[in-house]
Write a protein that holds these residues in place. Structure first.
Motif, PDB file in Angstrom:
ATOM      1  N   ASP A  79       0.843  -1.202   0.000  1.00 23.51           N
ATOM      2  CA  ASP A  79       0.000   0.000   0.000  1.00 23.51           C
ATOM      3  C   ASP A  79       0.882   1.258   0.000  1.00 23.51           C
ATOM      4  N   TRP A  80       1.888   1.261   0.876  1.00 26.46           N
ATOM      5  CA  TRP A  80       2.800   2.416   0.963  1.00 26.46           C
ATOM      6  C   TRP A  80       3.498   2.637  -0.388  1.00 26.46           C
ATOM      7  N   THR A  81       3.976   1.548  -0.995  1.00 23.13           N
ATOM      8  CA  THR A  81       4.746   1.666  -2.243  1.00 23.13           C
ATOM      9  C   THR A  81       3.874   2.161  -3.393  1.00 23.13           C
ATOM     10  N   LEU A  82       2.644   1.628  -3.459  1.00 25.44           N
ATOM     11  CA  LEU A  82       1.749   2.082  -4.536  1.00 25.44           C
ATOM     12  C   LEU A  82       1.491   3.585  -4.421  1.00 25.44           C
ATOM     13  N   LYS A  83       1.290   4.045  -3.194  1.00 23.47           N
ATOM     14  CA  LYS A  83       1.026   5.484  -2.995  1.00 23.47           C
ATOM     15  C   LYS A  83       2.270   6.329  -3.258  1.00 23.47           C
ATOM     16  N   ALA A  84       3.415   5.803  -2.827  1.00 27.01           N
ATOM     17  CA  ALA A  84       4.666   6.557  -3.025  1.00 27.01           C
ATOM     18  C   ALA A  84       5.063   6.631  -4.494  1.00 27.01           C
ATOM     19  N   THR A  85       4.505   5.738  -5.312  1.00 29.60           N
ATOM     20  CA  THR A  85       4.855   5.726  -6.738  1.00 29.60           C
ATOM     21  C   THR A  85       3.701   6.230  -7.599  1.00 29.60           C
ATOM     22  N   TRP A  86       2.816   6.982  -7.003  1.00 28.91           N
ATOM     23  CA  TRP A  86       1.728   7.622  -7.759  1.00 28.91           C
ATOM     24  C   TRP A  86       2.035   9.114  -7.789  1.00 28.91           C
ATOM     25  N   ARG A  87       2.413   9.612  -8.951  1.00 33.39           N
ATOM     26  CA  ARG A  87       2.907  10.991  -9.060  1.00 33.39           C
ATOM     27  C   ARG A  87       2.066  11.787 -10.050  1.00 33.39           C
TER      28      ARG A  87
ATOM     29  N   ASN B  12      -5.604   4.964  -9.314  1.00 34.10           N
ATOM     30  CA  ASN B  12      -5.083   5.761  -8.203  1.00 34.10           C
ATOM     31  C   ASN B  12      -5.094   4.905  -6.936  1.00 34.10           C
ATOM     32  N   PRO B  13      -3.938   4.699  -6.295  1.00 37.81           N
ATOM     33  CA  PRO B  13      -3.882   3.807  -5.129  1.00 37.81           C
ATOM     34  C   PRO B  13      -4.753   4.275  -3.965  1.00 37.81           C
ATOM     35  N   LEU B  14      -5.084   5.553  -3.947  1.00 39.14           N
ATOM     36  CA  LEU B  14      -5.956   6.039  -2.857  1.00 39.14           C
ATOM     37  C   LEU B  14      -7.342   5.406  -2.961  1.00 39.14           C
TER      38      LEU B  14
END
Lengths: 312, 65
Positions: A79-87, B12-14
């Protein structure tokens, strides 16, 4: 911003293993990377991939330390990685946007996620356990900074600084754990580069001095990123007391040499290092005639100053 | 990579649910199992650039294109 250089000079007083490693490899490489803050365009990808990989596993280690189950910790890290790699509303380095010919295309988002999941599962029942700090927090992603007796002036002592990925207990002995990502095959040839090695000695000293932990050396956990798979290996880079003392003594000598070059304003090229360590990113500069180098640098390198004093 | 996984990576991961995360983890574990068994694993799709052969370039030049 705090500079790692003594004010008004190019004499560096705050050293991390990266900048010391550059200097040992080649003073000219050190000059371009550290003094000028230059970075080759392809290099930034490897750096960022490494930072994300470490960030994900830091998350995983902390969740496990706090008692999360393996699957909870895996989900948390993903979860952390997916969010950190969404730019900016889109995925960072999505593979479909990278050309197959791109030499850095293996360092893509999908391969990052695959690698962290496979790594976490590979070491699901890892005998290496995260140690705790005296305050009960896990010894994960530890920032350190300590003075060494090599200062040029009394008012500005030299410091060694940086980060330790993790400190663990393994079979009743303490070790620093350092994680690496590479596209190289994980053969004995790969691991030989860490013994002897500046970074592993540096980290051994850091754990012993900054965290009063009598580590025996560093466990190197390497991840090979390849087309269609990731593979993992573990190796030990042990250091005896004598070896640690020798490294500290040598470091003082390296600092004296760095001061000499900084005072002269000239960092000589070590042309025996150019093709080692995967090849220096400044080979295209050093192979050009002196008069056209600056023009070439302008169009092929970015400025991204490396400051060992800035927290990650 | 499966289309289901590719679709999840595009989102979007959110907005991803726990179930979506489970699908990503499960798929990656399946690929790992395939790899351990020596089977071919899916490769992340990459952009391919069409290469024009020299003879084709010459022909285009001859045609004035």
């Amino acid at each position: 911003m705090t500079s790692p250089f003594i004010e008004g000079t190019n004499v560096q007083y705050a050293w991390d293993s990266t900048s010391l490693g550059w200097f040992k490899e080649c003073p000219r490489k050190y000059y371009y990377h550290m003094v000028r803050g230059l970075i080759g365009r392809g290099e930034a990808v490897h750096l960022e991939f490494g930072i994300l990989y470490h960030g994900a596993l830091e998350h995983f280690d902390k969740l496990k330390f706090k008692g999360a189950s393996h699957d909870e910790a895996v989900h948390g890290a993903v979860d952390w990685t997916l969010k950190a790699t969404w730019r900016d509303g889109k995925p960072w380095r999505a593979s479909k946007n990278l050309a197959a010919e791109d030499r850095t295309s293996l360092k893509c988002r999908e391969n990052l996620i695959r690698t962290i999941i496979w790594y976490m599962d590979k070491f699901k029942n890892d005998p290496a356990k995260t140690k705790a700090l005296p305050n009960g927090e896990p010894m994960v992603e530890l920032n350190f900074k300590f003075e060494v007796p090599f200062g040029r002036t009394l008012d500005r002592p030299y410091v060694l600084c940086g980060y330790l990925d993790r400190v663990v207990t393994f079979q009743d002995a303490d070790f620093v754990m350092d994680r690496k990502t590479t596209t190289q095959t994980l053969s004995s040839y790969y691991y030989e580069q860490y013994d002897p090695d500046n970074q592993m000695s540096f980290y051994t000293v850091a754990a012993q001095v900054a965290f009063h932990t009598p580590v025996r050396g560093v466990i190197v956990d390497a991840a090979q990123i390849a087309v269609g798979f990731s593979r993992f290996g573990r190796s030990f880079a042990s250091r005896t007391r004598d070896q640690v003392d020798e490294w500290i003594k040598d470091t003082g000598m390296w600092f004296r040499q760095a001061e000499i070059f900084a005072d002269k304003g000239y960092w000589p090229m070590n042309d025996k290092s150019c093709h080692k360590y995967g090849g220096c990113p400044f080979i295209p500069v050093c192979t050009k005639s002196n008069v056209i180098r600056e023009k070439f640098i302008e169009s092929n390198y970015d400025v991204r100053a490396w400051n060992p004093l800035i927290p990650r | 990579m499966s289309s289901e996984l590719a679709e999840l990576f595009e989102r979007n991961p959110l907005g991803l649910s726990d179930q979506d995360l489970s699908v990503i983890v499960k798929k990656m574990r399946e690929y790992q199992a395939q790899f351990e068994l020596g089977l071919r694993t899916p490769v992340a799709e990459r952009k391919t650039v069409a290469k024009t052969k020299k003879a084709e370039v010459d022909l285009l030049k001859d045609l004035g294109l």
